[in-house]
Design a protein around this motif. Structure first.
Motif, PDB file in Angstrom:
ATOM      1  N   GLN A  25       0.827  -1.199   0.000  1.00 49.80           N
ATOM      2  CA  GLN A  25       0.000   0.000   0.000  1.00 49.80           C
ATOM      3  C   GLN A  25       0.871   1.263   0.000  1.00 49.80           C
ATOM      4  OE1 GLN A  25      -3.154   0.376  -0.582  1.00 49.80           O
ATOM      5  NE2 GLN A  25      -2.995   2.607  -0.353  1.00 49.80           N
ATOM      6  N   GLU A  26       1.947   1.237   0.751  1.00 45.87           N
ATOM      7  CA  GLU A  26       2.867   2.372   0.772  1.00 45.87           C
ATOM      8  C   GLU A  26       3.492   2.591  -0.608  1.00 45.87           C
ATOM      9  OE1 GLU A  26       4.266   1.772   5.447  1.00 45.87           O
ATOM     10  OE2 GLU A  26       5.603   1.230   3.785  1.00 45.87           O
ATOM     11  N   ALA A  27       3.903   1.510  -1.236  1.00 49.41           N
ATOM     12  CA  ALA A  27       4.498   1.612  -2.575  1.00 49.41           C
ATOM     13  C   ALA A  27       3.496   2.141  -3.586  1.00 49.41           C
ATOM     14  CB  ALA A  27       5.011   0.234  -3.017  1.00 49.41           C
ATOM     15  N   ARG A  28       2.265   1.693  -3.452  1.00 55.44           N
ATOM     16  CA  ARG A  28       1.193   2.129  -4.353  1.00 55.44           C
ATOM     17  C   ARG A  28       1.008   3.649  -4.273  1.00 55.44           C
ATOM     18  NH1 ARG A  28      -2.192  -1.316  -2.411  1.00 55.44           N
ATOM     19  NH2 ARG A  28      -1.613  -3.098  -3.697  1.00 55.44           N
ATOM     20  N   GLU A  29       1.062   4.171  -3.061  1.00 51.56           N
ATOM     21  CA  GLU A  29       0.872   5.608  -2.870  1.00 51.56           C
ATOM     22  C   GLU A  29       2.038   6.423  -3.423  1.00 51.56           C
ATOM     23  OE1 GLU A  29       0.322   5.891   1.307  1.00 51.56           O
ATOM     24  OE2 GLU A  29      -1.726   5.062   1.285  1.00 51.56           O
ATOM     25  N   GLU A  30       3.236   5.849  -3.393  1.00 54.89           N
ATOM     26  CA  GLU A  30       4.426   6.575  -3.828  1.00 54.89           C
ATOM     27  C   GLU A  30       4.607   6.576  -5.340  1.00 54.89           C
ATOM     28  OE1 GLU A  30       7.860   5.116  -1.739  1.00 54.89           O
ATOM     29  OE2 GLU A  30       6.865   5.250   0.208  1.00 54.89           O
ATOM     30  N   THR A  31       4.220   5.508  -6.005  1.00 57.49           N
ATOM     31  CA  THR A  31       4.531   5.377  -7.424  1.00 57.49           C
ATOM     32  C   THR A  31       3.315   5.402  -8.350  1.00 57.49           C
ATOM     33  OG1 THR A  31       5.872   4.114  -9.003  1.00 57.49           O
ATOM     34  CG2 THR A  31       4.404   2.856  -7.574  1.00 57.49           C
ATOM     35  N   TRP A  32       2.134   5.524  -7.813  1.00 57.50           N
ATOM     36  CA  TRP A  32       0.940   5.411  -8.661  1.00 57.50           C
ATOM     37  C   TRP A  32      -0.033   6.537  -8.333  1.00 57.50           C
ATOM     38  CZ3 TRP A  32      -2.033   0.127  -9.151  1.00 57.50           C
ATOM     39  CH2 TRP A  32      -2.867   0.172 -10.272  1.00 57.50           C
ATOM     40  N   GLU A  33       0.385   7.747  -8.607  1.00 58.59           N
ATOM     41  CA  GLU A  33      -0.498   8.888  -8.385  1.00 58.59           C
ATOM     42  C   GLU A  33      -1.557   8.937  -9.483  1.00 58.59           C
ATOM     43  OE1 GLU A  33       1.248  12.606  -7.251  1.00 58.59           O
ATOM     44  OE2 GLU A  33       3.133  11.645  -6.653  1.00 58.59           O
ATOM     45  N   TYR A  34      -2.684   9.564  -9.167  1.00 61.69           N
ATOM     46  CA  TYR A  34      -3.815   9.685 -10.092  1.00 61.69           C
ATOM     47  C   TYR A  34      -4.302   8.316 -10.564  1.00 61.69           C
ATOM     48  CZ  TYR A  34      -2.151  14.497 -10.211  1.00 61.69           C
ATOM     49  OH  TYR A  34      -1.732  15.751  -9.856  1.00 61.69           O
ATOM     50  N   LYS A  35      -4.381   7.393  -9.623  1.00 63.71           N
ATOM     51  CA  LYS A  35      -4.846   6.045  -9.954  1.00 63.71           C
ATOM     52  C   LYS A  35      -6.231   6.107 -10.585  1.00 63.71           C
ATOM     53  CE  LYS A  35      -5.612   1.498  -7.863  1.00 63.71           C
ATOM     54  NZ  LYS A  35      -5.638   0.715  -6.598  1.00 63.71           N
ATOM     55  N   GLY A  36      -6.383   5.430 -11.712  1.00 67.69           N
ATOM     56  CA  GLY A  36      -7.652   5.405 -12.432  1.00 67.69           C
ATOM     57  C   GLY A  36      -7.823   6.538 -13.421  1.00 67.69           C
ATOM     58  N   GLU A  37      -6.894   7.496 -13.447  1.00 65.48           N
ATOM     59  CA  GLU A  37      -7.020   8.665 -14.316  1.00 65.48           C
ATOM     60  C   GLU A  37      -5.919   8.732 -15.378  1.00 65.48           C
ATOM     61  OE1 GLU A  37      -7.231  12.249 -11.996  1.00 65.48           O
ATOM     62  OE2 GLU A  37      -8.283  11.254 -10.347  1.00 65.48           O
ATOM     63  N   GLY A  38      -5.070   7.724 -15.435  1.00 66.16           N
ATOM     64  CA  GLY A  38      -3.883   7.782 -16.278  1.00 66.16           C
ATOM     65  C   GLY A  38      -4.148   8.022 -17.744  1.00 66.16           C
ATOM     66  N   THR A  39      -5.079   7.282 -18.322  1.00 65.47           N
ATOM     67  CA  THR A  39      -5.344   7.404 -19.756  1.00 65.47           C
ATOM     68  C   THR A  39      -5.866   8.785 -20.105  1.00 65.47           C
ATOM     69  OG1 THR A  39      -5.799   5.033 -19.968  1.00 65.47           O
ATOM     70  CG2 THR A  39      -6.687   6.486 -21.675  1.00 65.47           C
ATOM     71  N   GLU A  40      -6.867   9.252 -19.385  1.00 61.97           N
ATOM     72  CA  GLU A  40      -7.449  10.555 -19.691  1.00 61.97           C
ATOM     73  C   GLU A  40      -6.422  11.667 -19.535  1.00 61.97           C
ATOM     74  OE1 GLU A  40     -11.235  13.394 -18.409  1.00 61.97           O
ATOM     75  OE2 GLU A  40     -10.993  11.393 -17.534  1.00 61.97           O
ATOM     76  N   ARG A  41      -5.624  11.623 -18.477  1.00 61.60           N
ATOM     77  CA  ARG A  41      -4.618  12.664 -18.261  1.00 61.60           C
ATOM     78  C   ARG A  41      -3.552  12.640 -19.353  1.00 61.60           C
ATOM     79  NH1 ARG A  41      -3.965  15.382 -13.474  1.00 61.60           N
ATOM     80  NH2 ARG A  41      -5.612  15.049 -11.934  1.00 61.60           N
TER      81      ARG A  41
END
Length: 415
Positions: A380-396
């Protein structure tokens, strides 16, 4: 007497660059001559000279990156925006893609593909291939902007040296990646490139796919996936086939999935191991282009510093064991940095380290990693550090590309 002519890779790359330079000069002179001729034939009127420029191009040097780019292609098609996807794989899935606005094009393998890219006429090129303007792949004078997208949720310093130096922009998913790039720019006295924090589109899609597939999940025997990277810092270079022997003794089902590059760069070594440990009811060798199913089937992953570690731990939320392979940073960008690469700093939080000394206790390590809740916290800690804007990647990502193209177009009109 037979004389064998050998050209080392570095010299070959230099000769290829010289050849490309000569061809580029001739190409420029030819284009310039055609423009002047068209000007004369038009009676001295201004003639549009860039009507064949492609607005958006994706370049993929291997079919295995289709999963990285497919969400982007889908979104471009949904918005009705045309894109050309150039691939160096003749069997790339893009060549059979269903999208009306995405044209797949096989441009040849190896140097033939790079030669095509070196004279490309395009607005924006999006690629996951590192080393632009370092070896064979040179910046085209007719491409306005190069954007790099990573194919793993790891530190950029794990690329071979100068991996992203000559891109105009890099898509990142965490603040630590920005820091690594800025530090490399400072050390090498490079101009700052544009860094775009957009998330990880392909992992967003994996989450959706996993959620749908999990509704049909059933019981299965405990399964261990061994997925090493290639090169002298990889698992097979240090442990050889012994790691497979130890894994078979656990009694668990074993899947071995070598890095695709191993079949080229380490062919002799890999073929030897495959002969010593052939497929059986307990052991299978996996070469699927899409790794979704094999990751879903596995209960635990054993790897080294391969990017698959983060797909497995962050998307599938499962534990890992990472091998101590005495990583040699000298060929990589990490060699230049004083701070440890994020990838190696996060590993102890999401799994246990495998060494030559504890190799014989591998079964116990597997059981502990699966059962100990502290590794779930680390994931969970790693997820927060390396995966910002989870679920929004394609649109961004797509919004950025469209906005950048408009910006480049307006700047061109004002020039």
């Amino acid at each position: 007497m037979n004389i064998l002519l050998y050209i080392d890779p570095g010299t070959g790359s230099m000769l290829f660059a010289i050849l490309i330079g000569i061809i580029g000069t001739l190409n420029y002179l030819l284009k310039n001559g055609i423009v002047k001729l068209r000007f004369l034939l038009s009676g001295g009127k201004k003639v549009e000279t860039n009507t064949d420029k492609l607005p958006f191009v994706i370049f993929s040097d291997d079919k295995r990156y289709w999963n990285v780019f497919e969400p982007i292609c889908h979104e471009f098609d949904r918005r009705g925006v045309d894109m050309v996807y150039m691939t160096a794989s003749p069997d790339d899935p893009v060549l059979q893609n269903p999208y009306e606005h995405v044209k797949g094009e096989f441009i040849g393998k190896n140097n033939k593909a790079f030669a095509r890219m070196n004279f490309l006429n395009a607005g924006i090129v999006l690629s996951t291939t590192p080393g632009l303007d370092v070896y064979q792949w040179k910046r085209s004078k007719d491409v306005q902007y190069y954007v790099h997208m990573q194919h793993a949720a790891s530190g950029v310093s794990c690329y071979r040296m100068f991996g992203t130096d000559y891109y105009d922009a890099v898509m990142v998913s965490g603040e630590y990646q920005e820091k690594e790039i800025r530090e490399l720019e400072r050390i090498r006295n490079l101009p700052e490139k544009e860094l775009v924090k957009a998330g990880i589109p392909y992992m967003d899609e994996m989450v959706k796919r996993l959620w749908a597939a999990s509704q049909e999940a059933g019981e299965q025997e405990r399964t261990v996936l061994l997925a090493p990277t290639w090169g002298k810092s990889g698992i097979f270079q240090k442990y050889g086939g012994r790691i497979i022997e130890v894994l078979l003794k656990t009694g668990y089902h074993i899947i071995v999935r070598p890095h695709p590059q191993s079949f080229t760069s380490e062919k002799e070594m890999l073929e030897k191991i495959m002969r010593e440990y052939p497929e059986s009811d307990q052991l299978e060798w996996n070469r699927d282009n899409d790794n979704f199913e094999v990751l879903k089937r596995a209960d635990i992953l054993i790897s080294d510093f391969s990017g698959v570690i983060f797909e497995f731990s962050l998307v599938y939320d499962k534990p890992i064991i990472y091998a101590d392979t005495e990583f040699d940073s000298s060929p990589y960008d990490a060699w230049w940095l004083d701070t440890p690469d994020w990838t190696f700093g996060i590993l102890p939080r999401i799994g246990q380290k495998l060494t030559m000394d504890n190799l014989d206790t591998l079964k116990q390590m597997i059981d502990e990693c699966i059962q100990d809740p502290k590794y779930a916290k680390g994931r969970q800690e790693a997820r927060e550090e390396t995966w910002e804007y989870k679920g929004e990647g394609t649109e961004r990502t797509v919004e950025y590309l469209l906005h950048k193209y408009d910006e480049l177009t307006q700047a061109g009109k004002g020039a």
